[in-house]
Scaffold this active site. Structure first.
Site, PDB file in Angstrom:
ATOM      1  N   SER A   9       4.548  -6.392   3.283  1.00 42.31           N
ATOM      2  CA  SER A   9       3.744  -5.378   3.936  1.00 42.31           C
ATOM      3  C   SER A   9       4.368  -4.982   5.270  1.00 42.31           C
ATOM      4  CB  SER A   9       2.302  -5.882   4.075  1.00 42.31           C
ATOM      5  OG  SER A   9       1.426  -4.832   4.340  1.00 42.31           O
ATOM      6  N   ASP A 104      -1.786  -0.438  -4.929  1.00 42.77           N
ATOM      7  CA  ASP A 104      -1.399  -0.640  -3.537  1.00 42.77           C
ATOM      8  C   ASP A 104      -1.078   0.723  -2.943  1.00 42.77           C
ATOM      9  OD1 ASP A 104      -0.162  -1.317  -1.130  1.00 42.77           O
ATOM     10  OD2 ASP A 104       1.344  -2.603  -2.044  1.00 42.77           O
ATOM     11  N   HIS A 134      -1.877  -5.102  -3.835  1.00 46.62           N
ATOM     12  CA  HIS A 134      -1.251  -5.568  -2.609  1.00 46.62           C
ATOM     13  C   HIS A 134      -1.747  -6.979  -2.299  1.00 46.62           C
ATOM     14  CE1 HIS A 134       0.684  -4.705   1.292  1.00 46.62           C
ATOM     15  NE2 HIS A 134      -0.199  -5.570   1.765  1.00 46.62           N
TER      16      HIS A 134
END
Length: 164
Positions: A9, A104, A134
């Site tokens: 991320s 995501d 995610h």
């Protein structure tokens, strides 16, 4: 000679930026970048932001909140140090493994980054999990695909760092 960078991320964003800075000689060289559902374009213009809006931990709305608290203003979203996908040139950057997940909001920008890296000459392994969200990689005790993804990433990292 055995340095790799990686993260997931926002950490994937930092790793991608470090790899670009290393390529440019601003940091020591890296041999590999491991980018797990990376943030690569804070412009939030990719289709997955419109597609992933509710029912999962990370949505377009939460990304907007994070970005607003991270940057000074809207013009910072275009800076390659915040949005490595917007860098003028990706040629010569370290080989990469880019992992993306369909559920995501970062999915499409991760796919675009992997494709652009490859188009500009980097060796890329792109792992796409069409049935995941995610954060799944860290949930291997619950989500079997998380353990599988970790195993594949570990194998790629080992080969990149310790192969001569």
């Amino acid at each position: 000679r055995h340095v790799a960078v990686g993260g997931d991320s926002a950490g994937g964003n930092l790793a991608a930026v470090i790899a670009l800075m290393a390529r440019d000689g601003d940091l020591p060289p890296v041999v590999f970048q491991l980018l797990v559902y990376p943030v690569t374009d804070l412009g939030m213009t990719h289709e997955s932001y419109a597609r992933v809006t509710e029912g999962v931990p990370l949505t377009a709305k939460t990304m907007d909140w994070f970005i607003d608290h991270y940057l000074h203003g809207p013009k910072d979203r275009a800076d390659w140090r915040a949005s490595p996908l917007r860098a003028a040139d990706l040629a010569g950057v370290a080989p990469a493994l880019v992992l993306t997940a369909s559920y995501d909001p970062l999915c499409d920008e991760g796919v675009a980054y992997a494709e652009r890296l490859e188009r500009e000459g980097a060796h890329v392994i792109h792992l796409h999990f069409s049935d995941q969200l995610h954060g799944f990689v860290g949930q291997g005790r619950i989500i079997r695909a998380g353990t599988m993804a970790l195993d594949m990433m570990a194998a790629a990292l080992k080969k990149a760092v310790w192969s001569d």
